[in-house]
Design a protein around this motif. Structure first.
Motif, PDB file in Angstrom:
ATOM      1  N   TYR A 164       0.779  -1.237   0.000  1.00  0.00           N
ATOM      2  CA  TYR A 164       0.000   0.000   0.000  1.00  0.00           C
ATOM      3  C   TYR A 164       0.812   1.291   0.000  1.00  0.00           C
ATOM      4  CZ  TYR A 164      -3.651  -3.286   1.349  1.00  0.00           C
ATOM      5  OH  TYR A 164      -4.519  -4.352   1.388  1.00  0.00           O
ATOM      6  N   ARG A 165       2.124   1.221   0.114  1.00  0.00           N
ATOM      7  CA  ARG A 165       2.919   2.454   0.191  1.00  0.00           C
ATOM      8  C   ARG A 165       3.007   3.103  -1.193  1.00  0.00           C
ATOM      9  NH1 ARG A 165       4.259   6.573   3.537  1.00  0.00           N
ATOM     10  NH2 ARG A 165       6.391   7.304   3.152  1.00  0.00           N
ATOM     11  N   ASP A 166       2.252   4.187  -1.398  1.00  0.00           N
ATOM     12  CA  ASP A 166       2.173   4.820  -2.719  1.00  0.00           C
ATOM     13  C   ASP A 166       3.513   5.375  -3.185  1.00  0.00           C
ATOM     14  OD1 ASP A 166      -0.498   4.245  -3.001  1.00  0.00           O
ATOM     15  OD2 ASP A 166      -1.183   6.176  -2.216  1.00  0.00           O
ATOM     16  N   SER A 167       4.304   5.892  -2.257  1.00  0.00           N
ATOM     17  CA  SER A 167       5.560   6.530  -2.651  1.00  0.00           C
ATOM     18  C   SER A 167       6.655   5.527  -2.976  1.00  0.00           C
ATOM     19  CB  SER A 167       6.044   7.479  -1.550  1.00  0.00           C
ATOM     20  OG  SER A 167       6.225   6.771  -0.341  1.00  0.00           O
ATOM     21  N   LEU A 168       6.408   4.248  -2.733  1.00  0.00           N
ATOM     22  CA  LEU A 168       7.393   3.223  -3.069  1.00  0.00           C
ATOM     23  C   LEU A 168       7.469   3.083  -4.585  1.00  0.00           C
ATOM     24  CD1 LEU A 168       9.327   0.945  -2.224  1.00  0.00           C
ATOM     25  CD2 LEU A 168       7.351  -0.589  -2.114  1.00  0.00           C
ATOM     26  N   ARG A 169       8.609   3.426  -5.158  1.00  0.00           N
ATOM     27  CA  ARG A 169       8.776   3.409  -6.600  1.00  0.00           C
ATOM     28  C   ARG A 169       9.237   2.047  -7.114  1.00  0.00           C
ATOM     29  NH1 ARG A 169       9.596   7.650  -9.855  1.00  0.00           N
ATOM     30  NH2 ARG A 169       7.951   8.510  -8.540  1.00  0.00           N
ATOM     31  N   ALA A 170      10.104   1.376  -6.331  1.00  0.00           N
ATOM     32  CA  ALA A 170      10.642   0.080  -6.757  1.00  0.00           C
ATOM     33  C   ALA A 170      11.175  -0.646  -5.530  1.00  0.00           C
ATOM     34  CB  ALA A 170      11.748   0.257  -7.790  1.00  0.00           C
ATOM     35  N   LEU A 171      11.307  -1.966  -5.662  1.00  0.00           N
ATOM     36  CA  LEU A 171      11.798  -2.793  -4.562  1.00  0.00           C
ATOM     37  C   LEU A 171      13.060  -3.525  -4.996  1.00  0.00           C
ATOM     38  CD1 LEU A 171      11.363  -4.080  -1.727  1.00  0.00           C
ATOM     39  CD2 LEU A 171      10.046  -5.883  -2.888  1.00  0.00           C
ATOM     40  N   VAL A 172      14.067  -3.473  -4.130  1.00  0.00           N
ATOM     41  CA  VAL A 172      15.305  -4.225  -4.331  1.00  0.00           C
ATOM     42  C   VAL A 172      15.323  -5.358  -3.308  1.00  0.00           C
ATOM     43  CG1 VAL A 172      17.828  -4.128  -4.406  1.00  0.00           C
ATOM     44  CG2 VAL A 172      16.475  -2.106  -5.053  1.00  0.00           C
ATOM     45  N   VAL A 173      15.320  -6.597  -3.775  1.00  0.00           N
ATOM     46  CA  VAL A 173      15.361  -7.749  -2.880  1.00  0.00           C
ATOM     47  C   VAL A 173      16.723  -8.408  -2.993  1.00  0.00           C
ATOM     48  CG1 VAL A 173      14.339  -9.973  -2.286  1.00  0.00           C
ATOM     49  CG2 VAL A 173      12.882  -8.119  -3.108  1.00  0.00           C
ATOM     50  N   LEU A 174      17.371  -8.578  -1.852  1.00  0.00           N
ATOM     51  CA  LEU A 174      18.703  -9.166  -1.824  1.00  0.00           C
ATOM     52  C   LEU A 174      18.613 -10.610  -1.377  1.00  0.00           C
ATOM     53  CD1 LEU A 174      18.853  -5.980  -0.661  1.00  0.00           C
ATOM     54  CD2 LEU A 174      21.252  -6.461  -1.106  1.00  0.00           C
ATOM     55  N   MET A 175      19.246 -11.494  -2.146  1.00  0.00           N
ATOM     56  CA  MET A 175      19.264 -12.923  -1.835  1.00  0.00           C
ATOM     57  C   MET A 175      20.691 -13.431  -1.965  1.00  0.00           C
ATOM     58  SD  MET A 175      16.004 -14.182  -4.129  1.00  0.00           S
ATOM     59  CE  MET A 175      14.479 -13.226  -4.196  1.00  0.00           C
ATOM     60  N   ASP A 176      21.139 -14.191  -0.995  1.00  0.00           N
ATOM     61  CA  ASP A 176      22.446 -14.839  -1.089  1.00  0.00           C
ATOM     62  C   ASP A 176      22.442 -15.728  -2.333  1.00  0.00           C
ATOM     63  OD1 ASP A 176      24.660 -16.636  -0.775  1.00  0.00           O
ATOM     64  OD2 ASP A 176      24.618 -16.337   1.385  1.00  0.00           O
ATOM     65  N   ILE A 177      23.387 -15.522  -3.233  1.00  0.00           N
ATOM     66  CA  ILE A 177      23.405 -16.262  -4.490  1.00  0.00           C
ATOM     67  C   ILE A 177      23.485 -17.772  -4.276  1.00  0.00           C
ATOM     68  CG2 ILE A 177      25.928 -16.212  -4.793  1.00  0.00           C
ATOM     69  CD1 ILE A 177      25.344 -15.644  -7.814  1.00  0.00           C
ATOM     70  N   ARG A 178      23.945 -18.185  -3.088  1.00  0.00           N
ATOM     71  CA  ARG A 178      24.047 -19.612  -2.793  1.00  0.00           C
ATOM     72  C   ARG A 178      22.735 -20.179  -2.264  1.00  0.00           C
ATOM     73  NH1 ARG A 178      28.933 -18.633   1.228  1.00  0.00           N
ATOM     74  NH2 ARG A 178      27.391 -17.032   1.766  1.00  0.00           N
ATOM     75  N   HIS A 179      21.799 -19.291  -1.867  1.00  0.00           N
ATOM     76  CA  HIS A 179      20.518 -19.746  -1.301  1.00  0.00           C
ATOM     77  C   HIS A 179      19.387 -18.806  -1.749  1.00  0.00           C
ATOM     78  CE1 HIS A 179      23.148 -22.124   1.270  1.00  0.00           C
ATOM     79  NE2 HIS A 179      23.744 -21.009   1.653  1.00  0.00           N
ATOM     80  N   ASP A 235      30.824 -13.129  -5.277  1.00  0.00           N
ATOM     81  CA  ASP A 235      32.246 -13.493  -5.269  1.00  0.00           C
ATOM     82  C   ASP A 235      32.494 -14.869  -4.656  1.00  0.00           C
ATOM     83  OD1 ASP A 235      33.234 -12.686  -2.137  1.00  0.00           O
ATOM     84  OD2 ASP A 235      31.496 -11.617  -2.919  1.00  0.00           O
ATOM     85  N   LYS A 236      31.491 -15.436  -3.988  1.00  0.00           N
ATOM     86  CA  LYS A 236      31.622 -16.759  -3.386  1.00  0.00           C
ATOM     87  C   LYS A 236      31.504 -17.874  -4.428  1.00  0.00           C
ATOM     88  CE  LYS A 236      31.779 -15.087   0.849  1.00  0.00           C
ATOM     89  NZ  LYS A 236      33.019 -15.174   1.666  1.00  0.00           N
ATOM     90  N   LEU A 237      31.049 -17.519  -5.638  1.00  0.00           N
ATOM     91  CA  LEU A 237      30.911 -18.500  -6.719  1.00  0.00           C
ATOM     92  C   LEU A 237      31.752 -18.076  -7.916  1.00  0.00           C
ATOM     93  CD1 LEU A 237      27.062 -19.251  -6.812  1.00  0.00           C
ATOM     94  CD2 LEU A 237      28.853 -20.563  -5.658  1.00  0.00           C
ATOM     95  N   GLY A 238      32.195 -19.035  -8.692  1.00  0.00           N
ATOM     96  CA  GLY A 238      32.871 -18.739  -9.944  1.00  0.00           C
ATOM     97  C   GLY A 238      31.870 -18.286 -10.982  1.00  0.00           C
ATOM     98  N   ARG A 239      32.363 -17.870 -12.134  1.00  0.00           N
ATOM     99  CA  ARG A 239      31.479 -17.361 -13.181  1.00  0.00           C
ATOM    100  C   ARG A 239      30.475 -18.416 -13.641  1.00  0.00           C
ATOM    101  NH1 ARG A 239      31.029 -11.880 -13.559  1.00  0.00           N
ATOM    102  NH2 ARG A 239      33.072 -10.941 -13.181  1.00  0.00           N
ATOM    103  N   GLY A 240      30.949 -19.664 -13.745  1.00  0.00           N
ATOM    104  CA  GLY A 240      30.041 -20.724 -14.165  1.00  0.00           C
ATOM    105  C   GLY A 240      28.916 -20.931 -13.177  1.00  0.00           C
ATOM    106  N   GLY A 241      29.246 -20.927 -11.882  1.00  0.00           N
ATOM    107  CA  GLY A 241      28.232 -21.091 -10.847  1.00  0.00           C
ATOM    108  C   GLY A 241      27.262 -19.930 -10.825  1.00  0.00           C
TER     109      GLY A 241
END
Length: 207
Positions: free
Chosen positions: A102-117, A145-151
């Motif tokens: 419901y927050r009208d002034s919220l323009r966008a959301l950034v969600v952070l997730m550990d790339i391993r989980h 940085d905890k994973l290589g490029r392939g991962g």
């Protein structure tokens, strides 16, 4: 807009304490051990702007950081780790769902997730609350940085595949506060979100 000029503005503990809804906000959310505070500090190039702790889940308030011109970065409380009473967890669950929905002034959301989980059940709940708004979503796969490029590539493709059904524009970016991977791309997107002509909402959906 210069994110390096970000300054602490206010700490909020309930809906009534939120600033007037005539401002522009981009909020950061994520599990308590996803590196949210480190990411905010990295993106603003300030070592101590957002509180960081060796004990995840210590920050249990909504923190506003002013960027000037009525624009704010909003640091939402970490979820899923802190050992707090059930009543406190329920309070924050209700406030977060209200804020994201419901927050009208919220323009966008950034969600952070550990790339391993990535995409834990709590992450999915957060996205479920936010999806009906149709506003832009940026997912940062932190600690890349905890994973290589392939991962990294493998996880990135898996996450994109799972998000295909989302009915809102989104981007998914591997990110590292340690070596600044993804810094330029993320900063460019944040600038687009804050544009008051709402160009940020023209972000294309990844597929």
């Amino acid at each position: 807009m210069n994110f390096q000029q970000a300054k602490f503005f206010i700490t909020v503990n309930d809906w009534q304490g939120l600033p007037p809804d005539n401002i522009v906000e981009v909020a950061f959310a994520g599990r308590s051990n996803a590196g949210k505070s480190s990411a905010i500090n990295c993106l603003t190039q300030q070592r101590k702007l957002a509180f960081t702790s060796k004990t995840p889940g210590r920050t249990q308030h909504i923190n506003y950081f002013s960027l000037g011109d009525d624009c704010f970065l909003v640091d939402l409380p970490g979820y899923g780790y802190a050992e707090v009473p059930l009543s406190v967890k329920l309070h924050w669950q209700k406030l977060l769902s209200q804020y994201l929905t419901y927050r009208d002034s919220l323009r966008a959301l950034v969600v952070l997730m550990d790339i391993r989980h990535p995409l834990t059940p709590l992450d999915r709940q957060l996205l479920e609350w936010f999806e009906p708004t149709g506003k832009p979503l940026l997912i940062l796969l932190t600690k890349a940085d905890k994973l290589g490029r392939g991962g990294q590539t493998k996880v990135l493709q898996e996450v994109k595949e799972e998000l295909k059904s989302l009915k809102l524009p989104y981007h998914v970016i591997p990110f590292s506060s340690h070596n600044r991977q993804g810094f330029d791309e993320v900063t460019e997107l944040l600038h687009s979100f804050f544009k008051k002509d709402n160009e940020g909402n023209n972000l294309e959906k990844e597929g």
